[in-house]
Design a protein around this motif. Structure first.
Motif, PDB file in Angstrom:
ATOM      1  N   ARG A 130       3.887   9.995  -9.814  1.00 32.09           N
ATOM      2  CA  ARG A 130       3.225  10.277 -11.090  1.00 32.09           C
ATOM      3  C   ARG A 130       2.642  11.679 -11.119  1.00 32.09           C
ATOM      4  N   LEU A 131       2.249  12.195  -9.965  1.00 27.18           N
ATOM      5  CA  LEU A 131       1.666  13.529  -9.908  1.00 27.18           C
ATOM      6  C   LEU A 131       2.715  14.635  -9.952  1.00 27.18           C
ATOM      7  N   ASP A 158       0.831  -1.207   0.000  1.00 25.06           N
ATOM      8  CA  ASP A 158       0.000   0.000   0.000  1.00 25.06           C
ATOM      9  C   ASP A 158       0.865   1.255   0.000  1.00 25.06           C
ATOM     10  N   ARG A 211       3.967   1.531  -1.058  1.00 24.57           N
ATOM     11  CA  ARG A 211       4.651   1.649  -2.356  1.00 24.57           C
ATOM     12  C   ARG A 211       3.706   2.178  -3.426  1.00 24.57           C
ATOM     13  N   ALA A 212       2.472   1.719  -3.417  1.00 23.27           N
ATOM     14  CA  ALA A 212       1.475   2.213  -4.381  1.00 23.27           C
ATOM     15  C   ALA A 212       1.225   3.698  -4.158  1.00 23.27           C
ATOM     16  N   PHE A 213       1.136   4.115  -2.913  1.00 29.00           N
ATOM     17  CA  PHE A 213       0.937   5.532  -2.603  1.00 29.00           C
ATOM     18  C   PHE A 213       2.107   6.362  -3.118  1.00 29.00           C
ATOM     19  N   CYS A 214       3.323   5.895  -2.871  1.00 27.95           N
ATOM     20  CA  CYS A 214       4.515   6.616  -3.325  1.00 27.95           C
ATOM     21  C   CYS A 214       4.546   6.709  -4.837  1.00 27.95           C
ATOM     22  N   ALA A 215       4.182   5.641  -5.516  1.00 29.93           N
ATOM     23  CA  ALA A 215       4.150   5.646  -6.981  1.00 29.93           C
ATOM     24  C   ALA A 215       3.122   6.644  -7.494  1.00 29.93           C
ATOM     25  N   ALA A 216       1.974   6.727  -6.845  1.00 34.75           N
ATOM     26  CA  ALA A 216       0.946   7.678  -7.247  1.00 34.75           C
ATOM     27  C   ALA A 216       1.428   9.108  -7.054  1.00 34.75           C
ATOM     28  N   VAL A 217       2.123   9.372  -5.973  1.00 31.61           N
ATOM     29  CA  VAL A 217       2.665  10.714  -5.723  1.00 31.61           C
ATOM     30  C   VAL A 217       3.705  11.068  -6.781  1.00 31.61           C
TER      31      VAL A 217
END
Length: 42
Positions: free
Chosen positions: A40-41, A30, A32-38
């Motif tokens: 991308r932004l 979770d 890692r997914a959050f960090c990846a989303a950040v």
């Protein structure tokens, strides 16, 4: 993770840090997914 976040924000003085460590280890995907989303932004 959302409910865990609420616990940390509202009860930070009563948090068991061994529990925090356990939750972070069990929910690493979770985070890692959050960090990846950040990333991308940004």
């Amino acid at each position: 993770m959302a409910s865990f976040r609420n616990l940390l924000v509202h009860m930070c003085r009563k948090v068991d840090y061994s529990c925090v460590c356990h939750v972070l280890q069990e929910n690493l995907a979770d985070l890692r997914a959050f960090c990846a989303a950040v990333v991308r932004l940004v």
